[in-house]
Write a protein that holds these residues in place. Sequence first.
Motif, PDB file in Angstrom:
ATOM      1  N   GLY A   9       2.502   4.946  -8.218  1.00 42.93           N
ATOM      2  CA  GLY A   9       2.686   5.475  -6.875  1.00 42.93           C
ATOM      3  C   GLY A   9       3.774   6.510  -6.854  1.00 42.93           C
ATOM      4  N   THR A  10       4.435   6.666  -5.699  1.00 40.79           N
ATOM      5  CA  THR A  10       5.408   7.732  -5.567  1.00 40.79           C
ATOM      6  C   THR A  10       6.602   7.549  -6.486  1.00 40.79           C
ATOM      7  N   GLN A  11       6.942   6.297  -6.797  1.00 41.36           N
ATOM      8  CA  GLN A  11       8.077   6.058  -7.667  1.00 41.36           C
ATOM      9  C   GLN A  11       7.660   5.278  -8.908  1.00 41.36           C
ATOM     10  N   GLY A  12       6.406   5.442  -9.321  1.00 46.00           N
ATOM     11  CA  GLY A  12       5.940   4.787 -10.519  1.00 46.00           C
ATOM     12  C   GLY A  12       5.397   3.392 -10.292  1.00 46.00           C
ATOM     13  N   GLY A  13       5.331   2.933  -9.058  1.00 47.55           N
ATOM     14  CA  GLY A  13       4.794   1.608  -8.764  1.00 47.55           C
ATOM     15  C   GLY A  13       3.293   1.666  -8.578  1.00 47.55           C
ATOM     16  N   SER A  14       2.727   0.558  -8.130  1.00 48.86           N
ATOM     17  CA  SER A  14       1.286   0.495  -7.960  1.00 48.86           C
ATOM     18  C   SER A  14       0.887   1.012  -6.592  1.00 48.86           C
ATOM     19  N   VAL A  15      -0.362   1.449  -6.490  1.00 48.57           N
ATOM     20  CA  VAL A  15      -0.919   1.876  -5.223  1.00 48.57           C
ATOM     21  C   VAL A  15      -2.127   0.993  -4.959  1.00 48.57           C
ATOM     22  N   ALA A  16      -2.275   0.548  -3.714  1.00 48.62           N
ATOM     23  CA  ALA A  16      -3.345  -0.406  -3.430  1.00 48.62           C
ATOM     24  C   ALA A  16      -3.788  -0.308  -1.997  1.00 48.62           C
ATOM     25  N   LEU A  17      -5.015  -0.746  -1.738  1.00 51.09           N
ATOM     26  CA  LEU A  17      -5.503  -0.974  -0.386  1.00 51.09           C
ATOM     27  C   LEU A  17      -5.730  -2.470  -0.236  1.00 51.09           C
ATOM     28  N   SER A  18      -5.164  -3.068   0.794  1.00 47.72           N
ATOM     29  CA  SER A  18      -5.347  -4.493   1.005  1.00 47.72           C
ATOM     30  C   SER A  18      -5.224  -4.828   2.486  1.00 47.72           C
ATOM     31  N   THR A  19      -6.104  -5.686   2.962  1.00 45.60           N
ATOM     32  CA  THR A  19      -6.025  -6.166   4.340  1.00 45.60           C
ATOM     33  C   THR A  19      -5.415  -7.561   4.407  1.00 45.60           C
ATOM     34  N   GLU A  20      -5.020  -8.113   3.280  1.00 45.38           N
ATOM     35  CA  GLU A  20      -4.448  -9.457   3.267  1.00 45.38           C
ATOM     36  C   GLU A  20      -3.119  -9.495   4.014  1.00 45.38           C
ATOM     37  N   GLU A 116       9.122  13.602   4.038  1.00 39.01           N
ATOM     38  CA  GLU A 116       9.309  14.168   5.375  1.00 39.01           C
ATOM     39  C   GLU A 116      10.140  13.295   6.304  1.00 39.01           C
ATOM     40  N   THR A 117      10.081  11.967   6.117  1.00 40.64           N
ATOM     41  CA  THR A 117      10.750  11.068   7.069  1.00 40.64           C
ATOM     42  C   THR A 117      11.773  10.139   6.426  1.00 40.64           C
ATOM     43  N   GLY A 118      11.848  10.124   5.100  1.00 34.54           N
ATOM     44  CA  GLY A 118      12.746   9.203   4.428  1.00 34.54           C
ATOM     45  C   GLY A 118      12.214   7.783   4.352  1.00 34.54           C
ATOM     46  N   LEU A 119      10.978   7.601   4.710  1.00 38.65           N
ATOM     47  CA  LEU A 119      10.332   6.291   4.694  1.00 38.65           C
ATOM     48  C   LEU A 119      10.414   5.662   3.304  1.00 38.65           C
ATOM     49  N   GLU A 120      10.649   4.344   3.247  1.00 37.68           N
ATOM     50  CA  GLU A 120      10.617   3.617   1.982  1.00 37.68           C
ATOM     51  C   GLU A 120       9.176   3.170   1.717  1.00 37.68           C
ATOM     52  N   PRO A 121       8.485   3.766   0.753  1.00 38.27           N
ATOM     53  CA  PRO A 121       7.073   3.453   0.522  1.00 38.27           C
ATOM     54  C   PRO A 121       6.826   1.983   0.190  1.00 38.27           C
ATOM     55  N   GLY A 122       7.797   1.325  -0.444  1.00 34.31           N
ATOM     56  CA  GLY A 122       7.612  -0.063  -0.828  1.00 34.31           C
ATOM     57  C   GLY A 122       7.434  -1.006   0.349  1.00 34.31           C
ATOM     58  N   GLY A 123       7.816  -0.571   1.541  1.00 36.96           N
ATOM     59  CA  GLY A 123       7.672  -1.402   2.718  1.00 36.96           C
ATOM     60  C   GLY A 123       6.373  -1.190   3.466  1.00 36.96           C
ATOM     61  N   VAL A 124       5.483  -0.354   2.898  1.00 39.75           N
ATOM     62  CA  VAL A 124       4.222  -0.014   3.564  1.00 39.75           C
ATOM     63  C   VAL A 124       3.057  -0.662   2.847  1.00 39.75           C
ATOM     64  N   GLN A 125       2.211  -1.329   3.583  1.00 39.86           N
ATOM     65  CA  GLN A 125       0.963  -1.883   3.055  1.00 39.86           C
ATOM     66  C   GLN A 125      -0.193  -1.003   3.509  1.00 39.86           C
ATOM     67  N   LEU A 126      -0.831  -0.332   2.570  1.00 39.65           N
ATOM     68  CA  LEU A 126      -1.988   0.496   2.892  1.00 39.65           C
ATOM     69  C   LEU A 126      -3.210  -0.415   3.011  1.00 39.65           C
ATOM     70  N   PHE A 127      -3.919  -0.303   4.145  1.00 42.70           N
ATOM     71  CA  PHE A 127      -5.022  -1.228   4.355  1.00 42.70           C
ATOM     72  C   PHE A 127      -6.364  -0.552   4.607  1.00 42.70           C
ATOM     73  N   GLY A 128      -6.409   0.764   4.577  1.00 43.13           N
ATOM     74  CA  GLY A 128      -7.694   1.424   4.775  1.00 43.13           C
ATOM     75  C   GLY A 128      -7.550   2.933   4.762  1.00 43.13           C
ATOM     76  N   THR A 143      -7.660  13.328   4.411  1.00 45.08           N
ATOM     77  CA  THR A 143      -7.977  11.900   4.389  1.00 45.08           C
ATOM     78  C   THR A 143      -6.915  11.155   5.188  1.00 45.08           C
ATOM     79  N   PRO A 144      -7.270  10.564   6.331  1.00 45.94           N
ATOM     80  CA  PRO A 144      -6.297   9.770   7.082  1.00 45.94           C
ATOM     81  C   PRO A 144      -6.176   8.375   6.450  1.00 45.94           C
ATOM     82  N   VAL A 145      -4.974   8.039   5.975  1.00 44.18           N
ATOM     83  CA  VAL A 145      -4.710   6.767   5.311  1.00 44.18           C
ATOM     84  C   VAL A 145      -3.999   5.841   6.295  1.00 44.18           C
ATOM     85  N   LEU A 146      -4.487   4.616   6.424  1.00 47.37           N
ATOM     86  CA  LEU A 146      -3.945   3.661   7.376  1.00 47.37           C
ATOM     87  C   LEU A 146      -2.933   2.747   6.703  1.00 47.37           C
ATOM     88  N   GLY A 147      -1.787   2.552   7.368  1.00 45.00           N
ATOM     89  CA  GLY A 147      -0.753   1.716   6.795  1.00 45.00           C
ATOM     90  C   GLY A 147      -0.145   0.760   7.808  1.00 45.00           C
TER      91      GLY A 147
END
Length: 234
Positions: A9-20, A116-128, A143-147
């Motif tokens: 991902g943005t900092q070398g972590g994993s990227v995933a989509l999950s609704t759990e 753009e916002t300083g958001l911490e990506p690790g706190g976001v769960q992408l679900f769709g 592509t609109p990504v839902l988080g």
Amino acid sequence: MTRASEASGTQGGSVALSTEGLPGWLEPVARVAETVRPVQLSRFLPPKDGAGRQSAVLILFGEAERGPELLLMERASSLRSHAGQPSFPGGALDPEDGEPQGEGPLRAALREAEEETGLEPGGVQLFGALPRLYIPVSGFVVTPVLGWWREPSPVGVVDPAETARVFTVPVADLTNPDNRATTVHPSGHRGPAFLVESALVWGFTAGIIDRVLHYAGWELPWDRDKQVPLDWGP
């Protein structure tokens, strides 16, 4: 639905989509991502010849004192594309993000939101992810990504040359009929708009919000004859 990957991902972590583990109120939005067709979101669809610059935006839902909310930003007035407009965080895919048809939009949405916002990506769960759409005025294929903002982090302007301000909008304000209107562009184009947080949200961003509210079953009846003129060009 759970879809994970080994990719970085943005900092070398994993990227995933999950609704759990999503909160119950977000389930209608997750269903929208699984069922909605491109033509139900916009009449502007990606060119069949593959033209257009691939990009992604992050539609990030959080929860605060007033309930569910969305993260938005206002683009700097000096930018060449969509200057001064409220928008979702996002931008063009970089080569390191990956393929547009694969996980590239997921990485790009998180990376751009962080830049753009300083958001911490690790706190976001992408679900769709919603179907890819087209913005003719700038040539972007988006592509609109839902988080889900599972672990909120401080956000704000990172680079004033790109972003004028960063703010959240309660979903209750977006669904409030008093805050809704129809914009009329000098070209004659009409579209939905939201008057929230001292901002006029219109164009592509308002169109996506409008359709998500509608298909999630959150929309309330509003006066479509209430007009807000747009006095400037694209």
